[in-house]
Scaffold this motif. Sequence first.
Motif, PDB file in Angstrom:
ATOM      1  N   CYS A 103       0.823  -1.216   0.000  1.00 25.65           N
ATOM      2  CA  CYS A 103       0.000   0.000   0.000  1.00 25.65           C
ATOM      3  C   CYS A 103       0.853   1.261   0.000  1.00 25.65           C
ATOM      4  O   CYS A 103       0.432   2.308  -0.458  1.00 25.65           O
ATOM      5  CB  CYS A 103      -0.960  -0.012   1.188  1.00 25.65           C
ATOM      6  N   GLY A 104       2.059   1.140   0.584  1.00 22.14           N
ATOM      7  CA  GLY A 104       2.954   2.292   0.610  1.00 22.14           C
ATOM      8  C   GLY A 104       2.716   3.250   1.759  1.00 22.14           C
ATOM      9  O   GLY A 104       3.466   4.217   1.917  1.00 22.14           O
ATOM     10  N   ALA A 105       1.694   3.014   2.580  1.00 27.01           N
ATOM     11  CA  ALA A 105       1.341   4.002   3.606  1.00 27.01           C
ATOM     12  C   ALA A 105       1.165   3.429   5.012  1.00 27.01           C
ATOM     13  O   ALA A 105       1.162   4.178   5.982  1.00 27.01           O
ATOM     14  CB  ALA A 105       0.055   4.709   3.199  1.00 27.01           C
ATOM     15  N   CYS A 106       1.013   2.114   5.145  1.00 30.50           N
ATOM     16  CA  CYS A 106       0.745   1.526   6.467  1.00 30.50           C
ATOM     17  C   CYS A 106       2.040   1.521   7.301  1.00 30.50           C
ATOM     18  O   CYS A 106       3.115   1.794   6.776  1.00 30.50           O
ATOM     19  CB  CYS A 106       0.189   0.110   6.309  1.00 30.50           C
ATOM     20  N   CYS A 109       4.751  -0.562   5.694  1.00 34.40           N
ATOM     21  CA  CYS A 109       5.341   0.060   4.503  1.00 34.40           C
ATOM     22  C   CYS A 109       6.245   1.228   4.872  1.00 34.40           C
ATOM     23  O   CYS A 109       7.350   1.362   4.344  1.00 34.40           O
ATOM     24  CB  CYS A 109       4.248   0.521   3.544  1.00 34.40           C
ATOM     25  N   CYS A 117       3.149  -5.950   4.374  1.00 37.97           N
ATOM     26  CA  CYS A 117       1.946  -5.142   4.120  1.00 37.97           C
ATOM     27  C   CYS A 117       0.777  -6.031   3.706  1.00 37.97           C
ATOM     28  O   CYS A 117       0.912  -6.882   2.833  1.00 37.97           O
ATOM     29  CB  CYS A 117       2.222  -4.121   3.022  1.00 37.97           C
TER      30      CYS A 117
END
Length: 353
Positions: A103-106, A109, A117
Amino acid sequence: MPSADTVPTTMRVVELAGTGGPDVLVPATRPVPHPAADQLLVRVRACGVCGHDLLARRGVLAATAGSVIGHEIAGEVVAVGSGVRDPGAWSGRRVALVQRIPCGACPDCTAGSTTHCRLGPGFYGEDLPGGYAEYVVASPLNAVPIPDDVDDATGSILSCGVGTGLRALRRAGTGPGDVVVVTGAGGGLGVHAVALARHLGATVVALTGSPAKEEPLLRLGAAAVLIAPDAARVRRRVAELGGRRGADVVLELTGAPAFAVALRSLAPGGRLVLVGNTEPALLPLDPGLAIVKELCVYGSAHADRSDLGDVVDLVRSGAITPMAARTWPLHEAALAHDAVERRQVAGRAVLVP
Ligand SMILES: [Zn+2]
Ligand SMILES: [Zn+2]
């Protein structure tokens, strides 16, 4: 933005009609997926056939009837979402893909642990349709450009076939002076792990069940190749090569078959990395051995984008030469699976849409 009008609305895929033998892999037609604003659309040029795919097809993993499996993907970016930063860097580029889109944001990540992720689009063939298809969605978070002189079939195996071993060796902090035992060394993961361990400066003892693999493994840099040895023989050879008290690192690529032998070859404080799981089964871990020797046991999952980037650099510089692939047209996926299952494929089987 590339010519989205050249992308058709439907595509050929091979899907699972059910789970079981190779004949459940059947050609079908699907709509071409629509990338989200932050995604890329990749025209698949090659998709490797992994041991994981055989398990998925048999119904052992998450894939079910209707799934399109395949996570070893190389292709060409044919459309770039409106929200992708620096679209010119991606448009028309040949890329290799990591098996999971994070996701790149959690928290995982942002901590750099994208393999953990579970909030992104996920793993090809399980969470989202995979590479046994003409098109897949991808993301700048899982795509790495590949050089012109790396062909598509080679590109497809860089993440799973090569990057997995690099990550595993790094998990164990493998470096110069280490004696490393690699089980299942003759397999797709194994041959690259042997070459990578050598590249990292380790002395490698390769274990394989196949006498035919001895010569290629020695060429890849293994200091010794042992054919289906018992624990005493492994320990003896490891000692001769400088691991007087045992191996510093064991890379366990087979799952159950070689586990006991591998475990017993470790030195006090040795590091065991579990990577392969070709025959899923519980393992005979002797707690006494682990306690007295204060062993470290690591699990190591798939490569992340940084691992894949490093693999591309190693290939570009000539430090690592990926094994040759044998290709099948996509619609013959069942034949490719059959050949892999019968161990008729030296090197990697790769599907070409
Ligand atoms: Zn794979
Ligand atoms: Zn995430």
